[in-house]
Design a protein around this motif. Sequence first.
Motif, PDB file in Angstrom:
ATOM      1  N   LEU A  66      18.785  21.712  43.853  1.00 46.96           N
ATOM      2  CA  LEU A  66      17.674  21.169  43.094  1.00 46.96           C
ATOM      3  C   LEU A  66      18.119  20.749  41.704  1.00 46.96           C
ATOM      4  O   LEU A  66      19.104  21.259  41.176  1.00 46.96           O
ATOM      5  CB  LEU A  66      16.566  22.216  42.938  1.00 46.96           C
ATOM      6  CG  LEU A  66      15.826  22.674  44.188  1.00 46.96           C
ATOM      7  CD1 LEU A  66      14.761  23.683  43.788  1.00 46.96           C
ATOM      8  CD2 LEU A  66      15.212  21.505  44.909  1.00 46.96           C
ATOM      9  N   VAL A  67      17.381  19.839  41.115  1.00 48.08           N
ATOM     10  CA  VAL A  67      17.538  19.533  39.700  1.00 48.08           C
ATOM     11  C   VAL A  67      16.548  20.429  38.960  1.00 48.08           C
ATOM     12  O   VAL A  67      15.338  20.200  38.995  1.00 48.08           O
ATOM     13  CB  VAL A  67      17.254  18.053  39.403  1.00 48.08           C
ATOM     14  CG1 VAL A  67      17.378  17.792  37.899  1.00 48.08           C
ATOM     15  CG2 VAL A  67      18.204  17.155  40.186  1.00 48.08           C
ATOM     16  N   GLY A  68      17.045  21.483  38.363  1.00 45.85           N
ATOM     17  CA  GLY A  68      16.175  22.446  37.704  1.00 45.85           C
ATOM     18  C   GLY A  68      15.595  23.410  38.697  1.00 45.85           C
ATOM     19  O   GLY A  68      16.285  24.257  39.253  1.00 45.85           O
ATOM     20  N   ASP A  69      14.307  23.285  39.004  1.00 42.65           N
ATOM     21  CA  ASP A  69      13.607  24.239  39.853  1.00 42.65           C
ATOM     22  C   ASP A  69      12.555  23.493  40.653  1.00 42.65           C
ATOM     23  O   ASP A  69      12.381  22.275  40.508  1.00 42.65           O
ATOM     24  CB  ASP A  69      12.931  25.308  38.981  1.00 42.65           C
ATOM     25  CG  ASP A  69      12.830  26.653  39.691  1.00 42.65           C
ATOM     26  OD1 ASP A  69      12.863  26.663  40.940  1.00 42.65           O
ATOM     27  OD2 ASP A  69      12.728  27.674  38.997  1.00 42.65           O
ATOM     28  N   LEU A  70      11.822  24.217  41.508  1.00 41.87           N
ATOM     29  CA  LEU A  70      10.675  23.627  42.177  1.00 41.87           C
ATOM     30  C   LEU A  70       9.654  23.196  41.130  1.00 41.87           C
ATOM     31  O   LEU A  70       9.475  23.867  40.112  1.00 41.87           O
ATOM     32  CB  LEU A  70      10.039  24.643  43.122  1.00 41.87           C
ATOM     33  CG  LEU A  70      10.861  25.096  44.329  1.00 41.87           C
ATOM     34  CD1 LEU A  70      10.181  26.290  44.991  1.00 41.87           C
ATOM     35  CD2 LEU A  70      11.030  23.960  45.323  1.00 41.87           C
ATOM     36  N   LEU A  71       8.978  22.090  41.376  1.00 39.80           N
ATOM     37  CA  LEU A  71       7.953  21.629  40.441  1.00 39.80           C
ATOM     38  C   LEU A  71       6.680  22.423  40.707  1.00 39.80           C
ATOM     39  O   LEU A  71       5.800  22.003  41.454  1.00 39.80           O
ATOM     40  CB  LEU A  71       7.706  20.130  40.599  1.00 39.80           C
ATOM     41  CG  LEU A  71       6.961  19.500  39.411  1.00 39.80           C
ATOM     42  CD1 LEU A  71       7.877  19.480  38.181  1.00 39.80           C
ATOM     43  CD2 LEU A  71       6.474  18.104  39.737  1.00 39.80           C
ATOM     44  N   HIS A  72       6.618  23.588  40.079  1.00 41.96           N
ATOM     45  CA  HIS A  72       5.565  24.553  40.368  1.00 41.96           C
ATOM     46  C   HIS A  72       5.180  25.250  39.075  1.00 41.96           C
ATOM     47  O   HIS A  72       6.036  25.560  38.242  1.00 41.96           O
ATOM     48  CB  HIS A  72       6.075  25.581  41.386  1.00 41.96           C
ATOM     49  CG  HIS A  72       5.124  26.692  41.671  1.00 41.96           C
ATOM     50  ND1 HIS A  72       4.033  26.538  42.479  1.00 41.96           N
ATOM     51  CD2 HIS A  72       5.097  27.986  41.251  1.00 41.96           C
ATOM     52  CE1 HIS A  72       3.370  27.688  42.557  1.00 41.96           C
ATOM     53  NE2 HIS A  72       3.990  28.578  41.823  1.00 41.96           N
ATOM     54  N   GLY A  73       3.887  25.499  38.880  1.00 40.28           N
ATOM     55  CA  GLY A  73       3.434  26.250  37.715  1.00 40.28           C
ATOM     56  C   GLY A  73       3.836  25.609  36.400  1.00 40.28           C
ATOM     57  O   GLY A  73       3.487  24.455  36.124  1.00 40.28           O
ATOM     58  N   PRO A  74       4.603  26.323  35.565  1.00 38.35           N
ATOM     59  CA  PRO A  74       5.000  25.792  34.259  1.00 38.35           C
ATOM     60  C   PRO A  74       5.775  24.479  34.348  1.00 38.35           C
ATOM     61  O   PRO A  74       5.687  23.639  33.443  1.00 38.35           O
ATOM     62  CB  PRO A  74       5.882  26.909  33.677  1.00 38.35           C
ATOM     63  CG  PRO A  74       5.442  28.145  34.384  1.00 38.35           C
ATOM     64  CD  PRO A  74       5.066  27.718  35.771  1.00 38.35           C
ATOM     65  N   ALA A  75       6.514  24.290  35.438  1.00 36.94           N
ATOM     66  CA  ALA A  75       7.299  23.061  35.577  1.00 36.94           C
ATOM     67  C   ALA A  75       6.390  21.837  35.677  1.00 36.94           C
ATOM     68  O   ALA A  75       6.748  20.751  35.213  1.00 36.94           O
ATOM     69  CB  ALA A  75       8.205  23.146  36.806  1.00 36.94           C
ATOM     70  N   LYS A  76       5.211  21.991  36.275  1.00 34.90           N
ATOM     71  CA  LYS A  76       4.271  20.867  36.344  1.00 34.90           C
ATOM     72  C   LYS A  76       3.813  20.464  34.947  1.00 34.90           C
ATOM     73  O   LYS A  76       3.713  19.276  34.626  1.00 34.90           O
ATOM     74  CB  LYS A  76       3.061  21.236  37.203  1.00 34.90           C
ATOM     75  CG  LYS A  76       3.334  21.278  38.690  1.00 34.90           C
ATOM     76  CD  LYS A  76       2.026  21.450  39.453  1.00 34.90           C
ATOM     77  CE  LYS A  76       2.251  21.467  40.950  1.00 34.90           C
ATOM     78  NZ  LYS A  76       0.984  21.590  41.699  1.00 34.90           N
ATOM     79  N   ALA A  77       3.531  21.463  34.108  1.00 35.37           N
ATOM     80  CA  ALA A  77       3.125  21.161  32.736  1.00 35.37           C
ATOM     81  C   ALA A  77       4.241  20.450  31.989  1.00 35.37           C
ATOM     82  O   ALA A  77       3.992  19.514  31.207  1.00 35.37           O
ATOM     83  CB  ALA A  77       2.728  22.451  32.012  1.00 35.37           C
ATOM     84  N   GLU A  78       5.476  20.866  32.220  1.00 35.33           N
ATOM     85  CA  GLU A  78       6.614  20.202  31.577  1.00 35.33           C
ATOM     86  C   GLU A  78       6.724  18.754  32.042  1.00 35.33           C
ATOM     87  O   GLU A  78       7.049  17.852  31.259  1.00 35.33           O
ATOM     88  CB  GLU A  78       7.905  20.958  31.890  1.00 35.33           C
ATOM     89  CG  GLU A  78       8.008  22.347  31.280  1.00 35.33           C
ATOM     90  CD  GLU A  78       8.120  22.321  29.764  1.00 35.33           C
ATOM     91  OE1 GLU A  78       8.468  21.252  29.202  1.00 35.33           O
ATOM     92  OE2 GLU A  78       7.871  23.363  29.135  1.00 35.33           O
ATOM     93  N   ALA A  79       6.457  18.521  33.321  1.00 39.60           N
ATOM     94  CA  ALA A  79       6.521  17.162  33.854  1.00 39.60           C
ATOM     95  C   ALA A  79       5.453  16.283  33.219  1.00 39.60           C
ATOM     96  O   ALA A  79       5.720  15.137  32.827  1.00 39.60           O
ATOM     97  CB  ALA A  79       6.370  17.186  35.375  1.00 39.60           C
ATOM     98  N   VAL A  80       4.247  16.801  33.140  1.00 34.91           N
ATOM     99  CA  VAL A  80       3.151  16.033  32.535  1.00 34.91           C
ATOM    100  C   VAL A  80       3.449  15.744  31.068  1.00 34.91           C
ATOM    101  O   VAL A  80       3.230  14.635  30.576  1.00 34.91           O
ATOM    102  CB  VAL A  80       1.819  16.796  32.689  1.00 34.91           C
ATOM    103  CG1 VAL A  80       0.723  16.146  31.847  1.00 34.91           C
ATOM    104  CG2 VAL A  80       1.400  16.846  34.153  1.00 34.91           C
ATOM    105  N   LYS A  81       3.963  16.753  30.363  1.00 32.27           N
ATOM    106  CA  LYS A  81       4.290  16.571  28.949  1.00 32.27           C
ATOM    107  C   LYS A  81       5.355  15.494  28.767  1.00 32.27           C
ATOM    108  O   LYS A  81       5.240  14.625  27.888  1.00 32.27           O
ATOM    109  CB  LYS A  81       4.764  17.894  28.352  1.00 32.27           C
ATOM    110  CG  LYS A  81       5.102  17.833  26.871  1.00 32.27           C
ATOM    111  CD  LYS A  81       5.310  19.228  26.296  1.00 32.27           C
ATOM    112  CE  LYS A  81       6.507  19.916  26.884  1.00 32.27           C
ATOM    113  NZ  LYS A  81       6.781  21.234  26.234  1.00 32.27           N
TER     114      LYS A  81
END
Length: 293
Positions: A188-203
């Motif tokens: 993976l690149v980083g981690d699963l897009l889950h929880g806090p990672a979704k907020a980082e993506a939106v930001k």
Amino acid sequence: MTPPDRTRRLNLQQRSTMAGEAAAAAADVETALNIPSDLTAAAFFDVDNTLMQGASIFHFARGLHRRNFFTTREIVGAAWKQTYFRLVGVEDPEHVAEARNSALSFIAGHTVTELEEIGEEIFDEGMAHRIWPGTRALAQMHLDQGQRVWLVTAAPIEIASIIARRLGLTGAMGTVAEHEDGVYTGRLVGDLLHGPAKAEAVKALALRENLDLSRCSAYSDSVNDLPMLSMVGDACAINPDARLRAHAKVQGWRIRDYRTGRRAARAGLVVAAAAGGVSGALAAGAAVRSRRH
């Protein structure tokens, strides 16, 4: 907090940030036919049980299973292990790390083109008829208002992009699997897009697209998505689990439930367990990939 705990927390934050930034970077516009008239507002939709009935990664897994990517015994065994941890409220740190490290490694050696072609087939077979009409209408409402609409999901970005394209949405952000020269490495690149990672993506996407998050909307069924829901000006709980429903009521957020009767009452436990279990099953499928190569 002990130093090892701090280290694990920092590592999680770093992986979430990497996953979010990678997802945002991959979020190309798919099929927006018209230039949006409202450039600073957008809507972000979770997929599993928000836009689509059930877990998209489960439908994806079924499609891959029919194509002999892994055996029934392997996926059922891994699904049960993950479901058990979710039902009893205990997740072994070593198990979580193992699942994360092996996530999506079942596609190692396959090409990006192959997965995209298979994904198109799987969407037609097991996903198209599972879209919630009510959620689809909400997404269309934002499009009609001249806003862009992105999906934000833990599913592979290739699958998320197919769903977005087929529904006429702007684009999607999903879990990004590393590939070299068009061939997946299984990492993976980083981690699963889950929880806090979704907020980082939106930001990250908001920064790239000059969005005003106070004018944006977000939709999800799960309390795990509170980081994403809490960062926008307009949050909506769709088919919510019990904890998200309670939080949404306190916050005065909109609540929409497209389920009926006993099914809705049981969803907080069953959906979280089953969807999480199958997600874990996919993540745990690493050991069987080499048979196809």
